[in-house]
Scaffold this motif. Structure first.
Motif, PDB file in Angstrom:
ATOM      1  N   GLY A  12       0.764  -1.234   0.000  1.00 13.58           N
ATOM      2  CA  GLY A  12       0.000   0.000   0.000  1.00 13.58           C
ATOM      3  C   GLY A  12       0.793   1.280   0.000  1.00 13.58           C
ATOM      4  O   GLY A  12       0.340   2.295  -0.542  1.00 13.58           O
ATOM      5  N   HIS A  13       1.992   1.286   0.590  1.00 15.69           N
ATOM      6  CA  HIS A  13       2.770   2.527   0.621  1.00 15.69           C
ATOM      7  C   HIS A  13       3.774   2.612  -0.537  1.00 15.69           C
ATOM      8  O   HIS A  13       4.549   3.567  -0.602  1.00 15.69           O
ATOM      9  CB  HIS A  13       3.504   2.673   1.964  1.00 15.69           C
ATOM     10  N   ARG A  14       3.741   1.625  -1.442  1.00 21.94           N
ATOM     11  CA  ARG A  14       4.560   1.687  -2.663  1.00 21.94           C
ATOM     12  C   ARG A  14       3.597   1.895  -3.843  1.00 21.94           C
ATOM     13  O   ARG A  14       2.781   2.815  -3.816  1.00 21.94           O
ATOM     14  CB  ARG A  14       5.375   0.399  -2.815  1.00 21.94           C
ATOM     15  N   CYS A  17      -0.729   2.102  -3.841  1.00 20.58           N
ATOM     16  CA  CYS A  17      -1.629   3.251  -3.648  1.00 20.58           C
ATOM     17  C   CYS A  17      -1.861   4.033  -4.934  1.00 20.58           C
ATOM     18  O   CYS A  17      -2.538   5.065  -4.917  1.00 20.58           O
ATOM     19  CB  CYS A  17      -1.077   4.174  -2.567  1.00 20.58           C
ATOM     20  N   GLU A  55      13.184   3.763   2.702  1.00 20.74           N
ATOM     21  CA  GLU A  55      11.939   4.450   2.358  1.00 20.74           C
ATOM     22  C   GLU A  55      12.173   5.947   2.311  1.00 20.74           C
ATOM     23  O   GLU A  55      13.131   6.469   2.887  1.00 20.74           O
ATOM     24  CB  GLU A  55      10.844   4.093   3.361  1.00 20.74           C
ATOM     25  N   CYS A  57      10.874   8.402   3.742  1.00 25.28           N
ATOM     26  CA  CYS A  57      10.817   9.169   4.980  1.00 25.28           C
ATOM     27  C   CYS A  57      12.085   9.050   5.820  1.00 25.28           C
ATOM     28  O   CYS A  57      12.211   9.730   6.843  1.00 25.28           O
ATOM     29  CB  CYS A  57       9.611   8.738   5.812  1.00 25.28           C
ATOM     30  N   ARG A 203       3.854   7.194  14.770  1.00 26.86           N
ATOM     31  CA  ARG A 203       4.434   8.170  13.851  1.00 26.86           C
ATOM     32  C   ARG A 203       5.560   8.984  14.480  1.00 26.86           C
ATOM     33  O   ARG A 203       5.867  10.076  14.017  1.00 26.86           O
ATOM     34  CB  ARG A 203       3.347   9.112  13.339  1.00 26.86           C
ATOM     35  N   GLN A 298       6.861   6.171  -3.894  1.00 32.30           N
ATOM     36  CA  GLN A 298       6.671   6.991  -2.703  1.00 32.30           C
ATOM     37  C   GLN A 298       6.810   8.478  -3.021  1.00 32.30           C
ATOM     38  O   GLN A 298       6.126   9.311  -2.422  1.00 32.30           O
ATOM     39  CB  GLN A 298       7.667   6.578  -1.627  1.00 32.30           C
ATOM     40  N   SER A 301       3.556   9.651  -4.376  1.00 31.99           N
ATOM     41  CA  SER A 301       2.586   9.775  -3.284  1.00 31.99           C
ATOM     42  C   SER A 301       2.834  11.052  -2.483  1.00 31.99           C
ATOM     43  O   SER A 301       1.891  11.736  -2.079  1.00 31.99           O
ATOM     44  CB  SER A 301       2.674   8.564  -2.356  1.00 31.99           C
ATOM     45  N   ARG A 305       0.089  14.058  -1.937  1.00 35.06           N
ATOM     46  CA  ARG A 305      -0.363  14.517  -0.617  1.00 35.06           C
ATOM     47  C   ARG A 305      -0.109  16.004  -0.448  1.00 35.06           C
ATOM     48  O   ARG A 305      -0.937  16.745   0.099  1.00 35.06           O
ATOM     49  CB  ARG A 305       0.335  13.740   0.493  1.00 35.06           C
TER      50      ARG A 305
END
Length: 311
Positions: A12-14, A17, A55, A57, A203, A298, A301, A305
């Motif tokens: 889902g985070h690659r 999405c 990743e 982040c 988080r 990512q 994405s 966002r």
């Protein structure tokens, strides 16, 4: 049998999405490179697993990316992860501890505590101490409760996330519940607690590039009595992160696709990347493509966002 790298592409985070069709297109592209590289050596299989840990982040993204490129070029796995908590340096851990110890020291009722002594090692110039105490302001019972709750969030990360059923998690959950019940009595309908849940245990990763900003958002909100009163949403972080990735990824994609059109003022950066990767070989081409693919997903994405937040 589905390969682990195939699952990573579609999570889902690659690419997961970005819609099923787009994800399948990317998976098919990588599968063609995979077929040319098969069978992968044991070294390359280990590199696949190491690549999966990085990743967008991650606070040390650029260094982690370059380290992986060098490993791909040499055909030698690192023998370690480059992402998540494995990326943490001693200096960064000390700053995390400076935040935690300052908050704990602020909660004490004595002039000098054991926390004060430990702070001398991780915050000798008292930079973090002055920063946090300035945001918190005068003590109140409600602030103390919030700070205690936040300290317990940070504790989750000081030794890694405790697994389900562990003594630490067993102790944490009821303690947090009691604190939250008292906070709701003093601050019914307050946004800080609900927002802390979103920013809280899951988080606050020390390895996130936004970790200290998130800590400051929480602490300044506690001090001001209003969520994000002092630190409003920026909404632009995604653009900056995507730009950094674009600079890292584009030369690698050029190498993978054997494109020769180098922008003149960026040629040194391209040549440096090409030198790290070395001679094109099917295994290296697949590994490089896999690395850039999961990070590009990512980056897209992050841009999406940021655009939504700036509407």
């Amino acid at each position: 049998m589905v390969e682990p790298w195939e699952e990573e592409v579609l999570v889902g985070h690659r690419w997961g999405c970005h819609g099923e069709e787009r994800g399948r297109e990317e998976l098919d592209r990588l599968r063609r490179l995979w077929d040319e590289a098969r069978p992968l050596s044991e070294a390359s299989r280990k590199l696949v697993e190491e690549i999966r840990t990085l990743e967008i982040c991650n606070w040390d993204l650029e260094n982690g990316f370059t380290t992986l490129l060098r490993a791909i070029g040499k055909g030698e796995p690192l023998g370690r992860s480059v992402g998540h908590l494995a990326s943490m340096s001693d200096g960064r851990w000390k700053r995390i501890w400076a935040y935690y110890l300052t908050l704990r020291d602020w909660l004490t009722s004595v002039e000098k505590s054991s926390y004060t002594a430990l702070l001398r090692d991780v915050d000798p110039e008292e930079e973090v101490k002055e920063h946090i105490e300035g945001m918190l302001g005068e003590r109140t019972e409600l602030k103390e409760l919030y700070v205690e709750r936040f300290c317990r969030c940070l504790e989750f990360w000081l030794g890694g996330i405790p697994p389900e059923g562990s003594p630490q998690r067993t102790a944490h959950e009821p303690a947090a519940k009691v604190l939250e019940e008292r906070i709701r009595e003093l601050d019914p309908g307050g946004r800080i607690l609900s927002a802390m849940h979103l920013e809280g245990d899951g988080r606050l990763e020390p390895c996130s590039h936004k970790a200290f900003r998130r800590y400051d958002i929480i602490v300044s909100s506690i001090g001001s009595g209003e969520w994000r009163k002092v630190m409003p949403m920026r909404g632009t972080d995604g653009f900056g992160r995507a730009a950094l990735l674009e600079r890292l990824i584009t030369p690698v994609e050029t190498w993978v696709e054997e494109r020769g059109e180098l922008v003149k003022d960026e040629e040194a950066r391209y040549q440096e990347t090409f030198a790290l990767l070395g001679e094109r070989k099917p295994e290296k081409v697949f590994l490089a493509a896999f690395l850039t693919s999961i990070l590009r997903a990512q980056a897209l994405s992050a841009i999406k966002r940021a655009e939504e937040r700036n509407k």
